[in-house]
Design a protein around this motif. Structure first.
Motif, PDB file in Angstrom:
ATOM      1  N   HIS A  19       0.854  -1.178   0.000  1.00 56.66           N
ATOM      2  CA  HIS A  19       0.000   0.000   0.000  1.00 56.66           C
ATOM      3  C   HIS A  19       0.890   1.228   0.000  1.00 56.66           C
ATOM      4  O   HIS A  19       1.940   1.249   0.638  1.00 56.66           O
ATOM      5  CB  HIS A  19      -0.883   0.019   1.254  1.00 56.66           C
ATOM      6  CG  HIS A  19      -1.751  -1.184   1.377  1.00 56.66           C
ATOM      7  ND1 HIS A  19      -3.026  -1.230   0.875  1.00 56.66           N
ATOM      8  CD2 HIS A  19      -1.528  -2.404   1.919  1.00 56.66           C
ATOM      9  CE1 HIS A  19      -3.549  -2.421   1.112  1.00 56.66           C
ATOM     10  NE2 HIS A  19      -2.660  -3.144   1.747  1.00 56.66           N
ATOM     11  N   ARG A  22      -2.399   7.723   0.074  1.00 60.49           N
ATOM     12  CA  ARG A  22      -3.578   8.010  -0.746  1.00 60.49           C
ATOM     13  C   ARG A  22      -3.184   8.624  -2.082  1.00 60.49           C
ATOM     14  O   ARG A  22      -3.820   8.384  -3.099  1.00 60.49           O
ATOM     15  CB  ARG A  22      -4.506   8.954   0.019  1.00 60.49           C
ATOM     16  CG  ARG A  22      -5.801   9.239  -0.700  1.00 60.49           C
ATOM     17  CD  ARG A  22      -6.645  10.267   0.010  1.00 60.49           C
ATOM     18  NE  ARG A  22      -7.049   9.797   1.335  1.00 60.49           N
ATOM     19  CZ  ARG A  22      -7.473  10.601   2.289  1.00 60.49           C
ATOM     20  NH1 ARG A  22      -7.528  11.905   2.098  1.00 60.49           N
ATOM     21  NH2 ARG A  22      -7.836  10.121   3.458  1.00 60.49           N
ATOM     22  N   ALA A  38      -2.547  -1.142  12.135  1.00 61.13           N
ATOM     23  CA  ALA A  38      -3.962  -0.916  12.454  1.00 61.13           C
ATOM     24  C   ALA A  38      -4.290  -1.430  13.849  1.00 61.13           C
ATOM     25  O   ALA A  38      -5.180  -0.908  14.517  1.00 61.13           O
ATOM     26  CB  ALA A  38      -4.854  -1.590  11.414  1.00 61.13           C
ATOM     27  N   ILE A  82      -1.267   9.621   3.832  1.00 63.35           N
ATOM     28  CA  ILE A  82      -2.435   9.026   4.477  1.00 63.35           C
ATOM     29  C   ILE A  82      -2.645   7.633   3.897  1.00 63.35           C
ATOM     30  O   ILE A  82      -2.707   7.459   2.679  1.00 63.35           O
ATOM     31  CB  ILE A  82      -3.687   9.901   4.273  1.00 63.35           C
ATOM     32  CG1 ILE A  82      -3.460  11.280   4.911  1.00 63.35           C
ATOM     33  CG2 ILE A  82      -4.917   9.219   4.872  1.00 63.35           C
ATOM     34  CD1 ILE A  82      -4.511  12.301   4.587  1.00 63.35           C
ATOM     35  N   TYR A  83      -2.734   6.650   4.786  1.00 64.17           N
ATOM     36  CA  TYR A  83      -2.945   5.260   4.393  1.00 64.17           C
ATOM     37  C   TYR A  83      -4.334   4.847   4.839  1.00 64.17           C
ATOM     38  O   TYR A  83      -4.774   5.212   5.921  1.00 64.17           O
ATOM     39  CB  TYR A  83      -1.891   4.352   5.036  1.00 64.17           C
ATOM     40  CG  TYR A  83      -0.512   4.604   4.488  1.00 64.17           C
ATOM     41  CD1 TYR A  83       0.017   3.793   3.488  1.00 64.17           C
ATOM     42  CD2 TYR A  83       0.258   5.660   4.951  1.00 64.17           C
ATOM     43  CE1 TYR A  83       1.274   4.029   2.971  1.00 64.17           C
ATOM     44  CE2 TYR A  83       1.520   5.902   4.435  1.00 64.17           C
ATOM     45  CZ  TYR A  83       2.022   5.084   3.449  1.00 64.17           C
ATOM     46  OH  TYR A  83       3.264   5.325   2.934  1.00 64.17           O
ATOM     47  N   GLU A  84      -4.989   4.065   3.985  1.00 62.34           N
ATOM     48  CA  GLU A  84      -6.365   3.648   4.257  1.00 62.34           C
ATOM     49  C   GLU A  84      -6.473   2.131   4.191  1.00 62.34           C
ATOM     50  O   GLU A  84      -6.843   1.575   3.162  1.00 62.34           O
ATOM     51  CB  GLU A  84      -7.297   4.310   3.240  1.00 62.34           C
ATOM     52  CG  GLU A  84      -7.266   5.819   3.348  1.00 62.34           C
ATOM     53  CD  GLU A  84      -8.018   6.536   2.241  1.00 62.34           C
ATOM     54  OE1 GLU A  84      -7.983   6.063   1.083  1.00 62.34           O
ATOM     55  OE2 GLU A  84      -8.640   7.558   2.545  1.00 62.34           O
ATOM     56  N   PRO A  85      -6.167   1.453   5.303  1.00 63.44           N
ATOM     57  CA  PRO A  85      -6.277  -0.011   5.299  1.00 63.44           C
ATOM     58  C   PRO A  85      -7.732  -0.451   5.229  1.00 63.44           C
ATOM     59  O   PRO A  85      -8.604   0.216   5.770  1.00 63.44           O
ATOM     60  CB  PRO A  85      -5.639  -0.435   6.623  1.00 63.44           C
ATOM     61  CG  PRO A  85      -5.678   0.774   7.488  1.00 63.44           C
ATOM     62  CD  PRO A  85      -5.698   1.972   6.579  1.00 63.44           C
ATOM     63  N   ALA A  86      -7.958  -1.568   4.576  1.00 67.27           N
ATOM     64  CA  ALA A  86      -9.320  -2.098   4.462  1.00 67.27           C
ATOM     65  C   ALA A  86      -9.816  -2.516   5.838  1.00 67.27           C
ATOM     66  O   ALA A  86      -9.132  -3.203   6.579  1.00 67.27           O
ATOM     67  CB  ALA A  86      -9.327  -3.294   3.512  1.00 67.27           C
ATOM     68  N   PRO A  89      -9.466   2.156  10.438  1.00 71.37           N
ATOM     69  CA  PRO A  89      -9.407   3.603  10.217  1.00 71.37           C
ATOM     70  C   PRO A  89      -8.121   3.999   9.479  1.00 71.37           C
ATOM     71  O   PRO A  89      -7.088   3.333   9.603  1.00 71.37           O
ATOM     72  CB  PRO A  89      -9.401   4.189  11.637  1.00 71.37           C
ATOM     73  CG  PRO A  89      -9.745   3.085  12.552  1.00 71.37           C
ATOM     74  CD  PRO A  89      -9.481   1.802  11.845  1.00 71.37           C
ATOM     75  N   SER A  90      -8.197   5.070   8.719  1.00 75.39           N
ATOM     76  CA  SER A  90      -7.006   5.565   8.025  1.00 75.39           C
ATOM     77  C   SER A  90      -6.012   6.094   9.053  1.00 75.39           C
ATOM     78  O   SER A  90      -6.377   6.414  10.185  1.00 75.39           O
ATOM     79  CB  SER A  90      -7.383   6.654   7.020  1.00 75.39           C
ATOM     80  OG  SER A  90      -7.897   7.778   7.687  1.00 75.39           O
ATOM     81  N   THR A  92      -1.966   8.315   9.396  1.00 71.01           N
ATOM     82  CA  THR A  92      -0.996   9.180   8.727  1.00 71.01           C
ATOM     83  C   THR A  92       0.417   8.753   9.074  1.00 71.01           C
ATOM     84  O   THR A  92       0.716   8.447  10.232  1.00 71.01           O
ATOM     85  CB  THR A  92      -1.212  10.644   9.154  1.00 71.01           C
ATOM     86  OG1 THR A  92      -2.548  11.025   8.806  1.00 71.01           O
ATOM     87  CG2 THR A  92      -0.230  11.578   8.460  1.00 71.01           C
TER      88      THR A  92
END
Length: 138
Positions: A19, A22, A38, A82-86, A89-90, A92
């Motif tokens: 990943h 964003r 996470a 900014i990372y958005e794991p499935a 929550p996102s 930074t």
């Protein structure tokens, strides 16, 4: 008499999904590292971000740093990703510009192995790394 030949096919392990931030830039984070981050982030409390960088020292000259900091500690010149794991929550990740020169494009992975486990850094900019994987030279 017949001759039987057996063929074996080497099965390569699939490359682990990575990943990026964003915006498609920043440090690459593998799926296992995303899951671990996470899990760790909520335990740090509200308003925390992950700072990744380098400092002088270590076996090879420079060593990696990684720590959760308060968002209020982000400097004006820090790069933010900014990372958005499935399913989580996102979050930074920040890095100072000087460190980013050495770690841009680096892959952050996580292993739960008893030996060599923890977060691991794979840095395409490193010309030399130490055996423990926490320091490098460029």
């Amino acid at each position: 008499m017949t001759s039987e030949s057996a063929t074996t096919t080497a099965i390569a392990e699939p490359a682990q999904a990575t990943h990026t931030g964003r915006d498609g830039k920043g440090i690459q984070i593998t799926e296992s590292a995303m899951k671990q981050l996470a899990t760790l982030l909520p335990a740090q409390g509200a308003g925390k971000v992950l700072r990744v960088g380098v400092r002088s020292g270590g076996c090879s000259g420079m060593s990696y740093t990684m720590d959760f900091i308060d968002a209020s500690e982000i400097q004006a010149d820090d790069e933010r990703y900014i990372y958005e794991p499935a399913g989580a929550p996102s979050f930074t990740v920040v890095s100072d510009p000087k460190s980013l020169l050495y770690i841009y494009g680096m892959q952050l992975d996580f292993s739960s192995a008893l030996i060599g486990g923890g977060f691991n850094f794979t840095n395409p900019n490193a010309t030399q790394t130490c055996g423990c994987g926490s320091s490098f030279a460029v």
